[in-house]
Design a protein around this motif. Sequence first.
Motif, short mmCIF file in Angstrom:
data_model
loop_
_atom_site.label_atom_id
_atom_site.label_comp_id
_atom_site.label_asym_id
_atom_site.label_seq_id
_atom_site.Cartn_x
_atom_site.Cartn_y
_atom_site.Cartn_z
N LEU A 374 39.20 55.93 45.98
CA LEU A 374 40.61 55.64 45.65
C LEU A 374 41.51 56.87 45.65
CD1 LEU A 374 40.26 53.16 42.62
CD2 LEU A 374 41.30 52.64 44.85
N ILE A 375 42.64 56.73 46.27
CA ILE A 375 43.65 57.80 46.22
C ILE A 375 44.27 57.83 44.81
CG2 ILE A 375 45.54 56.34 47.10
CD1 ILE A 375 46.51 58.81 48.66
N ASP A 376 44.25 56.68 44.12
CA ASP A 376 44.83 56.63 42.77
C ASP A 376 43.75 56.62 41.69
OD1 ASP A 376 43.77 54.05 42.70
OD2 ASP A 376 45.70 53.02 42.80
N GLY A 377 42.52 57.02 42.05
CA GLY A 377 41.42 57.00 41.08
C GLY A 377 41.79 57.70 39.77
N ASP A 378 41.69 56.96 38.68
CA ASP A 378 42.10 57.49 37.38
C ASP A 378 41.07 56.99 36.37
OD1 ASP A 378 44.21 58.33 35.30
OD2 ASP A 378 43.88 56.22 34.81
N LEU A 379 40.46 57.92 35.66
CA LEU A 379 39.34 57.52 34.81
C LEU A 379 39.72 56.39 33.84
CD1 LEU A 379 36.60 59.73 33.37
CD2 LEU A 379 37.57 57.99 31.93
N ALA A 380 40.84 56.54 33.15
CA ALA A 380 41.20 55.55 32.12
C ALA A 380 41.40 54.16 32.73
CB ALA A 380 42.45 56.00 31.38
N SER A 381 42.21 54.07 33.78
CA SER A 381 42.52 52.75 34.35
C SER A 381 41.32 52.18 35.10
CB SER A 381 43.70 52.84 35.32
OG SER A 381 44.85 53.23 34.63
N ASN A 382 40.57 53.05 35.76
CA ASN A 382 39.42 52.56 36.52
C ASN A 382 38.33 52.06 35.57
OD1 ASN A 382 38.18 52.15 39.12
ND2 ASN A 382 36.85 53.89 38.69
N ASN A 383 38.06 52.85 34.55
CA ASN A 383 37.06 52.44 33.56
C ASN A 383 37.53 51.16 32.87
OD1 ASN A 383 36.16 52.61 30.49
ND2 ASN A 383 34.57 53.57 31.74
N GLY A 384 38.81 51.12 32.52
CA GLY A 384 39.36 49.93 31.86
C GLY A 384 39.20 48.71 32.74
N GLY A 385 39.54 48.85 34.03
CA GLY A 385 39.45 47.72 34.96
C GLY A 385 38.01 47.26 35.15
N TRP A 386 37.10 48.21 35.27
CA TRP A 386 35.69 47.84 35.49
C TRP A 386 35.09 47.22 34.23
CZ3 TRP A 386 32.72 47.07 39.62
CH2 TRP A 386 33.24 47.49 40.85
N GLN A 387 35.45 47.78 33.08
CA GLN A 387 34.89 47.18 31.85
C GLN A 387 35.51 45.81 31.60
OE1 GLN A 387 33.09 48.91 28.74
NE2 GLN A 387 33.58 51.04 29.15
N TRP A 388 36.74 45.64 32.05
CA TRP A 388 37.36 44.31 31.93
C TRP A 388 36.56 43.31 32.76
CZ3 TRP A 388 39.26 40.68 35.28
CH2 TRP A 388 39.97 39.63 34.70
N ALA A 389 36.32 43.69 34.03
CA ALA A 389 35.61 42.78 34.93
C ALA A 389 34.17 42.54 34.48
CB ALA A 389 35.61 43.36 36.35
N ALA A 390 33.57 43.56 33.85
CA ALA A 390 32.15 43.45 33.45
C ALA A 390 31.99 42.73 32.12
CB ALA A 390 31.54 44.85 33.36
N SER A 391 33.09 42.43 31.46
CA SER A 391 33.05 41.81 30.12
C SER A 391 32.37 42.74 29.12
CB SER A 391 32.30 40.47 30.14
OG SER A 391 32.79 39.64 31.17
N THR A 392 32.49 44.04 29.33
CA THR A 392 31.88 44.99 28.41
C THR A 392 32.94 45.75 27.61
OG1 THR A 392 31.94 46.75 30.06
CG2 THR A 392 29.94 45.42 29.99
N GLY A 393 34.22 45.53 27.95
CA GLY A 393 35.28 46.37 27.38
C GLY A 393 36.09 45.68 26.31
N THR A 394 37.17 46.38 25.89
CA THR A 394 38.10 45.78 24.95
C THR A 394 38.88 44.72 25.69
OG1 THR A 394 39.57 47.53 25.63
CG2 THR A 394 38.60 47.75 23.45
N ASP A 395 39.13 43.64 25.06
CA ASP A 395 39.99 42.60 25.63
C ASP A 395 39.61 42.27 27.07
OD1 ASP A 395 41.89 40.73 25.46
OD2 ASP A 395 43.61 42.05 25.72
N SER A 396 38.31 42.20 27.35
CA SER A 396 37.94 41.90 28.75
C SER A 396 37.72 40.41 28.95
CB SER A 396 36.68 42.64 29.17
OG SER A 396 35.93 43.07 28.12
N ALA A 397 37.49 40.08 30.23
CA ALA A 397 37.17 38.69 30.54
C ALA A 397 35.87 38.35 29.81
CB ALA A 397 36.95 38.60 32.05
N PRO A 398 35.78 37.17 29.13
CA PRO A 398 34.50 36.81 28.49
C PRO A 398 33.40 36.71 29.54
CG PRO A 398 36.13 35.02 28.30
CD PRO A 398 36.81 36.14 29.01
N TYR A 399 32.16 37.04 29.15
CA TYR A 399 31.10 37.18 30.16
C TYR A 399 30.82 35.88 30.90
CZ TYR A 399 27.67 34.98 27.03
OH TYR A 399 27.01 34.08 26.25
N PHE A 400 31.15 34.75 30.26
CA PHE A 400 30.85 33.48 30.92
C PHE A 400 31.96 33.04 31.86
CE2 PHE A 400 32.27 33.02 26.52
CZ PHE A 400 33.47 32.38 26.70
N ARG A 401 33.06 33.84 31.92
CA ARG A 401 34.10 33.50 32.91
C ARG A 401 33.82 34.30 34.18
NH1 ARG A 401 39.69 33.60 30.36
NH2 ARG A 401 38.78 31.93 29.13
#
Length: 481
Positions: A374-401
């Motif tokens: 990524l040209i815009d690779g940013d630790l905070a937003s990238n980690n936030g986005g991945w943890q959201w998708a993985a259901s491992t983060g704060t306020d992320s998608a529930p794991y069953f979705r």
Amino acid sequence: MATHLVWLRSDLRIHDNYALHAACRDKDATVLALFIATPKQWAAHDMAPRQARFIFCSVQDVRQSLAEKGIALHTIECEDYTASVARLTEFCQQHSVDRLFYNYQYEVNERKRDAAAERALFDIDVISQGFDDSVLLPPGSVLTGNREMYKVFTPFSRAFVKRLHEGLPECVPAPAARHGAPLNDMPALRPFDYPLQDIDEEMFPVGEGKALQRLRAFCQAPVIDYPQARNAPSVNGTSRVSAYLTVGVLSPRQCLHRLLREHPHALVDSKIFSWLNELIWREFYRHLLVAFPDLCRHKPFIDWTRKVQWQQNDAHLKAWQAGKTGYPIVDAAMRHLNARGWMHNRLRMITASFLIKDLLIDWRIGERYFMTQLIDGDLASNNGGWQWAASTGTDSAPYFRIFNPTTQGERFDKDGHFIRQWLPELQDVPDKYIHQPGEWAEKKGITLDYPAPIVDHKAARRQTLDAFEAARQSQTRNIYA
Ligand code: FAD
């Protein structure tokens, strides 16, 4: 006469740069600027060669702008952050620097480096001053009633907006030209000793002027259609300012003030606010990084998810990376990422979900791959986005979705415009079958030069649900053991 040094890092601009502005306040001081390239550290942080090129070009641009103001930007290259502290100290001694001005970076290694730099400079009588410049509101300033960091986005956003109503963060002007301006005959900047990959200059034109133009154009009209247009990858419906924000060619305050200039009711008009709310997501992830530094160490926010038994499947990982999974929307998105170094937000969500929930591959592997591209690779937003998708983060998608990659494609690239742009082998597939080209090929009795799906979504979904459920139960058992 005092000598002030501005240490530029991810704030490569002259407008609305808090550290630069403060350094120039004393009209009589000599002001110098310094950029330190640290290739070995960048490699350890998986910096994409495209981002390194974008930084290099942005340093060239800001160097020219500073020279016009009579400020010389020096560049140093050394291995890593430890070496950079020693080189900074040396530089301050050589140039008799009295005061250092810099804008904070919030990641753990960067904060350690800055603390070490402040200590080393203190020992040689250089006073350091840091600024919260890459955010609208400083981390730690938007808290719950219990003085804690919010763990859910919506109340954070509400509290954030309340703070904005109380007072907007100020934008500061570019420095005035100083004695001796402009500086001429600047030697050419030597490219960093890091792989520098060409960038698509149409997509990301270099320079502060171009970035401001883009921001202005977006805030004038496209922002009005953002709520509808933002989810369609075939439409240029988002601002595309992320790369500029990441390396600091733009500040989030400039985004806020430009938006308010064009739409004075942006804080209360839900249509316009929808874009501002995305900038608040960016703030949320930065504030979280400071409140929970373990996020920088790639630890999941929800502890029990550490126990998920991820699969190791190199063939699947390679197919995902190369855009050869047999799911057209995933493949088009990954090929776009590989070719251009950028991905639409909806596609980041779909591809991340596919790696994690269809292939059951550890989200950290995907997080890392994104950073390398990524040209815009940013630790905070990238980690936030991945943890959201993985259901491992704060306020992320529930794991069953779990996203269904086929229906996601049907919803967000209905006629396959985006898919056809990146998968030429599906050029002739009719719209009706573009998300399941294998069905069409079978009907026609032909062979497509395109893989069959590498996993069956239904079965993969079941397997992922079982893996998460097992992890959750083992944690529950531990509590009562
Ligand atoms: P717009 O839609 O115009 O939004 C304006 C700005 O708001 C963006 O430039 C960005 O700074 C911020 N923003 C928008 N959406 C988000 C979001 N979901 N989270 C945080 N900030 C947001 N963004 C990055 O800047 N760097 C990354 O490395 C990154 N990795 C991501 C990984 C995943 C898995 C996901 C799901 C999202 C990631 N994002 C990342 C967030 C988002 O996808 C990009 O910021 C956005 O696509 C950039 O395009 P834009 O500038 O046109 O955004």
